[in-house]
Design a protein around this motif. Structure first.
Motif, mmCIF file in Angstrom:
data_model
loop_
_atom_site.group_PDB
_atom_site.id
_atom_site.type_symbol
_atom_site.label_atom_id
_atom_site.label_comp_id
_atom_site.label_asym_id
_atom_site.label_seq_id
_atom_site.Cartn_x
_atom_site.Cartn_y
_atom_site.Cartn_z
ATOM 1 N N THR A 160 0.909 -1.021 0.192
ATOM 2 C CA THR A 160 0.067 0.041 0.006
ATOM 3 C C THR A 160 0.950 1.428 -0.131
ATOM 4 O O THR A 160 2.044 1.253 0.290
ATOM 5 C CB THR A 160 -0.871 0.096 1.295
ATOM 6 O OG1 THR A 160 0.026 0.076 2.487
ATOM 7 C CG2 THR A 160 -1.699 -1.116 1.466
ATOM 8 N N GLY A 161 0.280 2.311 -0.504
ATOM 9 C CA GLY A 161 1.026 3.718 -0.441
ATOM 10 C C GLY A 161 1.778 3.795 -1.602
ATOM 11 O O GLY A 161 2.006 2.940 -2.657
ATOM 12 N N VAL A 162 2.445 5.044 -1.650
ATOM 13 C CA VAL A 162 3.331 5.409 -2.685
ATOM 14 C C VAL A 162 4.810 5.454 -2.305
ATOM 15 O O VAL A 162 4.832 4.930 -0.977
ATOM 16 C CB VAL A 162 3.107 6.893 -3.279
ATOM 17 C CG1 VAL A 162 1.595 6.787 -3.823
ATOM 18 C CG2 VAL A 162 2.885 7.831 -2.171
ATOM 19 N N ILE A 163 5.821 5.819 -3.043
ATOM 20 C CA ILE A 163 7.236 5.859 -2.624
ATOM 21 C C ILE A 163 7.366 6.487 -1.368
ATOM 22 O O ILE A 163 8.019 5.963 -0.642
ATOM 23 C CB ILE A 163 7.957 6.089 -3.784
ATOM 24 C CG1 ILE A 163 8.031 5.290 -4.879
ATOM 25 C CG2 ILE A 163 9.548 6.442 -3.231
ATOM 26 C CD1 ILE A 163 8.907 5.603 -6.231
ATOM 27 N N GLY A 164 6.903 7.709 -1.216
ATOM 28 C CA GLY A 164 7.081 8.461 -0.121
ATOM 29 C C GLY A 164 6.388 7.762 1.071
ATOM 30 O O GLY A 164 6.965 8.300 2.257
ATOM 31 N N THR A 165 5.263 6.895 1.222
ATOM 32 C CA THR A 165 4.958 6.272 2.113
ATOM 33 C C THR A 165 6.043 5.421 3.247
ATOM 34 O O THR A 165 6.108 5.088 4.328
ATOM 35 C CB THR A 165 3.678 5.318 1.994
ATOM 36 O OG1 THR A 165 2.813 6.070 1.050
ATOM 37 C CG2 THR A 165 2.979 5.025 3.025
ATOM 38 N N ASN A 166 6.969 4.969 2.147
ATOM 39 C CA ASN A 166 8.072 4.211 3.173
ATOM 40 C C ASN A 166 8.984 5.068 4.079
ATOM 41 O O ASN A 166 9.378 4.417 4.944
ATOM 42 C CB ASN A 166 8.924 3.551 2.026
ATOM 43 C CG ASN A 166 8.389 2.494 1.016
ATOM 44 O OD1 ASN A 166 7.964 1.541 1.587
ATOM 45 N ND2 ASN A 166 8.059 2.732 -0.089
#
Length: 454
Positions: free
Chosen positions: A368-374
């Motif tokens: 889930t999420g986009v790259i920035g979510t990491n």
């Protein structure tokens, strides 16, 4: 000195390493970033479409982190195998953070998925992105007139765009030469991107969706009748309550539905409320099309079957219905969630925190999420690790882990080896009259890194 291994050099792993060396609670942390591949950056290198150069430019930020003197990149190191089981890795480091992603795609679970010409979108992306595990993949595009992409997320949009885009537009990218050559000979003229639910429930972002409308010599088709099945499509009040991305998506689709076909040589059809029930094949075992059941909103956010069916002709089917985590030998795993059980990033074994073992990224929270979510995900995990640091550093280590890895028969690719791969890819591009071109196979990558056969 606290010595930490981070397994995985994609955004999640790099953000974890960055957080570890930049924090001030525990001074003197040293991090080894291990990756099974000889090249870093994970899905930024092998998952972002080659024509999305702005997103791929994130590699520059990841590079800056990996070049920090407190961080060491060790590629070509597989964790969980005979040479380096997880318990042995924990003997070499005070702590290990697993950032191994979600490497397996979901199946549709319908008849016909075994037919020739049916692939996961993951495999297609890996092939055109030059992932060395995909070197043996064969996509017979010259024999394909029509393709079906099942899914309504950004990966589905990516593979749809690549199938419809002309090879001349892809030549300036780093796409491997074999994939570029296959796309240059492609016979694809029609691509149908099919979703089980309605347009307001699409998982794609507006920027990626709009990009389909900018492709030269490509018509975009959206059926007004299908769009109108969505309860919020014609209801301004309900549409206003949607998240901003969904509202913008509806505006884009409405514009395409109202536009006249331009008579271009290729077209993309965006289809909704169609549930896959069977992949159709011919006597030669090759796919000939897909059968869908038309669905309708059920009033509770889902859909229900209507008993009406439609066949869409296709010689290529790509499923893009999500990813799943894969168990790593030696780590606990929750098959229902596709993740490693954890508490705030601490790995749980039999319900209890295993001090020294941590997870971040998709293997922690699911795909889930986009790259920035990491980034916040990695920070939470690192915070838990730092809270345990006082206990972790009491354990003596056997010395430099690199010596132990080599003694186990591994041939780690260090940062100069990766720079040698970059240089070899630049040379390959120049020899082909292109910019840097990816080396798409294991022998080529290892030879370029200086870790291949003599």
């Amino acid at each position: 000195m606290l010595r930490v291994a981070v397994v995985g050099s994609g955004p999640s792993g790099v953000y974890a390493a960055q957080t570890l060396v930049q924090q001030r609670e525990v001074p003197g942390v040293r991090v080894d970033v291990l990756d099974r591949l000889p090249a870093p950056y994970g899905l930024v290198r092998y998952g972002v479409a080659p024509d999305h150069e702005k997103i791929k430019s994130l590699q520059g930020s990841l590079r800056t982190v990996l070049e920090d003197e407190r961080i060491r990149f060790l590629g070509n190191v597989e964790v969980g195998g005979e040479a380096l089981p997880t318990d042995r890795l924990l003997e070499l480091y005070h702590a290990v953070v697993y950032c191994v992603g979600a490497a397996r795609d979901r199946m549709l679970g319908i008849p016909g998925e075994e037919l020739t010409g049916v692939h996961s979108a993951t495999a297609f992306v890996s092939w055109y992105s030059g992932h060395p595990d995909a070197a043996a993949e064969a996509f017979d595009l010259p024999g394909v007139d029509a393709a079906v992409v099942v899914g309504a997320g950004n990966v589905a949009v990516d593979v749809t765009r690549i199938l419809a885009r002309g090879a001349a537009e892809l030549a300036p990218t780093d796409m491997p030469q074999p994939a570029l050559g296959a796309l240059a000979e492609s016979g694809v003229r029609a691509v149908s991107m099919v979703a089980r639910r309605g347009p307001s429930q699409g998982r794609f972002t507006t920027k990626e969706l709009r990009e389909l409308g900018t492709l030269p010599e490509v018509d975009i088709r959206a059926d007004p009748a299908e769009l109108a099945l969505d309860p919020v499509y014609a209801d301004p009040v309900a549409a206003a309550a949607l998240p901003a991305v969904a509202r913008r998506n509806l505006e884009v689709l409405r514009g395409w539905a109202q536009a006249d076909p331009g008579g271009q040589p290729r077209h993309i059809a965006l289809r909704f409320y169609l549930r896959p029930v069977e992949i159709l094949g011919g006597p030669d075992g090759r796919v000939t099309g897909m059968r869908f059941e038309r669905t309708a909103p059920d009033g509770r956010g889902g859909v229900t079957g209507t008993g009406g069916y439609e066949d869409i002709a296709a010689q290529l089917v790509l499923r893009s219905v999500g990813y799943q985590g894969v168990p790593l030998a030696g780590l606990p795993f929750d098959p229902a969630k596709g993740t490693v059980p954890h508490a705030a990033g601490r790995v749980l074994r039999a319900g209890r925190a295993s001090v020294g073992e941590y997870v971040a990224g998709w293997i922690k929270r699911g795909p889930t999420g986009v790259i920035g979510t990491n980034r916040p995900c990695a920070k939470e995990t690192v915070s838990a690790l730092l809270q345990d640091a006082g206990t972790l550093v009491r354990r003596d280590l056997p010395g430099d882990p690199l010596d132990s890895l080599r003694a186990a028969g591994l041939r780690p690719v260090r940062w100069p080896g990766w720079l040698a791969i970059e240089a070899a890819e630049a040379d390959l591009g120049r020899s082909l009259g292109r910019r840097s071109v990816k080396i798409p196979d294991w022998p080529g990558l290892l030879d370029a890194a200086g870790s291949g056969p003599a």
